[in-house]
Design a protein around this motif. Sequence first.
Motif, short mmCIF file in Angstrom:
data_model
loop_
_atom_site.label_atom_id
_atom_site.label_comp_id
_atom_site.label_asym_id
_atom_site.label_seq_id
_atom_site.Cartn_x
_atom_site.Cartn_y
_atom_site.Cartn_z
N ASP A 109 1.13 4.31 -2.89
CA ASP A 109 0.99 5.52 -2.59
C ASP A 109 2.07 6.55 -3.14
O ASP A 109 1.89 7.59 -3.33
CB ASP A 109 0.74 5.80 -1.04
N ASP B 214 -7.26 -6.04 -2.68
CA ASP B 214 -8.56 -6.59 -2.74
C ASP B 214 -8.80 -6.93 -4.25
O ASP B 214 -8.89 -6.30 -5.01
CB ASP B 214 -9.51 -5.29 -2.29
N VAL C 98 -6.49 0.22 -7.68
CA VAL C 98 -7.48 -0.02 -6.90
C VAL C 98 -7.62 1.22 -5.75
O VAL C 98 -8.84 1.71 -5.47
CB VAL C 98 -7.41 -1.17 -5.93
N ARG C 99 -6.34 1.93 -5.28
CA ARG C 99 -6.64 2.60 -4.31
C ARG C 99 -6.68 4.16 -4.95
O ARG C 99 -7.42 5.13 -4.10
CB ARG C 99 -5.11 2.80 -3.50
N HIS C 100 -6.37 4.34 -6.05
CA HIS C 100 -6.17 5.64 -6.71
C HIS C 100 -6.82 5.68 -8.27
O HIS C 100 -6.37 5.79 -9.04
CB HIS C 100 -4.68 6.24 -6.79
N VAL D 244 0.67 -1.11 -0.11
CA VAL D 244 -0.01 -0.10 0.04
C VAL D 244 0.91 1.30 0.13
O VAL D 244 0.62 2.29 -0.74
CB VAL D 244 -1.07 0.15 1.21
N THR E 148 -11.81 -0.68 -11.51
CA THR E 148 -11.06 0.24 -11.07
C THR E 148 -11.08 1.34 -12.10
O THR E 148 -10.58 2.34 -11.66
CB THR E 148 -9.68 -0.29 -10.97
N HIS F 119 -2.15 -2.40 -6.85
CA HIS F 119 -2.71 -1.59 -5.59
C HIS F 119 -2.85 -0.10 -6.18
O HIS F 119 -4.10 0.55 -5.59
CB HIS F 119 -1.65 -1.74 -4.57
N GLN G 108 1.44 7.18 -6.33
CA GLN G 108 0.46 8.36 -6.56
C GLN G 108 1.01 9.72 -6.21
O GLN G 108 0.80 10.47 -6.91
CB GLN G 108 -0.62 7.99 -5.44
#
Length: 287
Positions: A89, A218, A120-122, A85, A225, A117, A92
């Motif tokens: 980041d 996930d 999914v996260r961004h 994660v 996404t 990741h 990102q």
Amino acid sequence: MTTTEAMTEAATTTVGTLDVPGAVLHYQVRGTGPTLLISQSGEGDADRSTDLVARLTRSYRVITYDRRGLSRSRLDAPERGATLVEHADDVQHLLAALTDAPALMLGCSLGAAIGLHAAVRHPGLVHTLVAHEPVAPRLLPDQERARHERELTALQDLYRQEGLGAVLPEIVRTLGIDPTGAGAEPGLTPQPMNAQRIANFDHFIRHDFTAVVHDTLDTTALANTGTRIVPAAGRTTPRTVFDHACAVSLAELVGHRLVEFPGGHNGNTSHPKAYAARLRQVLEGAC
């Protein structure tokens, strides 16, 4: 590449650092065109895919970077390592600082897991992600996943007990890498096992293996996404190894056929000319 072309590229390379939570990242930017971020495999730093990058800079603005804890990037707490994660980041933060439009991304091995990741996260950060043989056991059925997580932990134990010389052949076997380099393109830039690379291997095995084993991806979110995820695998990677199985599972999850690339697990370094040509096809939506 001619001497003149090499000098021109060197003159247009931007090198910088970026403060991110818990670390300082070293990055390099070359070329012009749509932004393409390359997240490297294993112990690879910003210079890992230098032969590939040299063949992409006329088509793309290529960003490479030292993953936190490697080479010129620094961790505030080196003994802790980082999670996937946190690595995502970092992607990102890099892209937010260096471009204002959704980027293209090539992730290789661990870099592909980081890319998943990030997708999914961004949402909206990455337009297209080429995920080459992601080291992501969570993509696999539970029993198979647990077996490969134990395998990675055993490799860490072997490294702690017997060192790099003992564990490297086992890593090569686990990922289906051809240690002879047979069939590699001629004229590749040497990648010696110098002190910096040895230190990078130490960080990779001690900390990034742990990040993979304790991954929280996930997988059910990958199909929605907003990122075009292209699962990829090397032409010569054995179909029996887990990184190839991860690529096959990813293809099923996102509903995109598995795209074949030249070479094996490290085709980006062993076959840079052919790999660059294939990557252009994929990024242009021809595959």
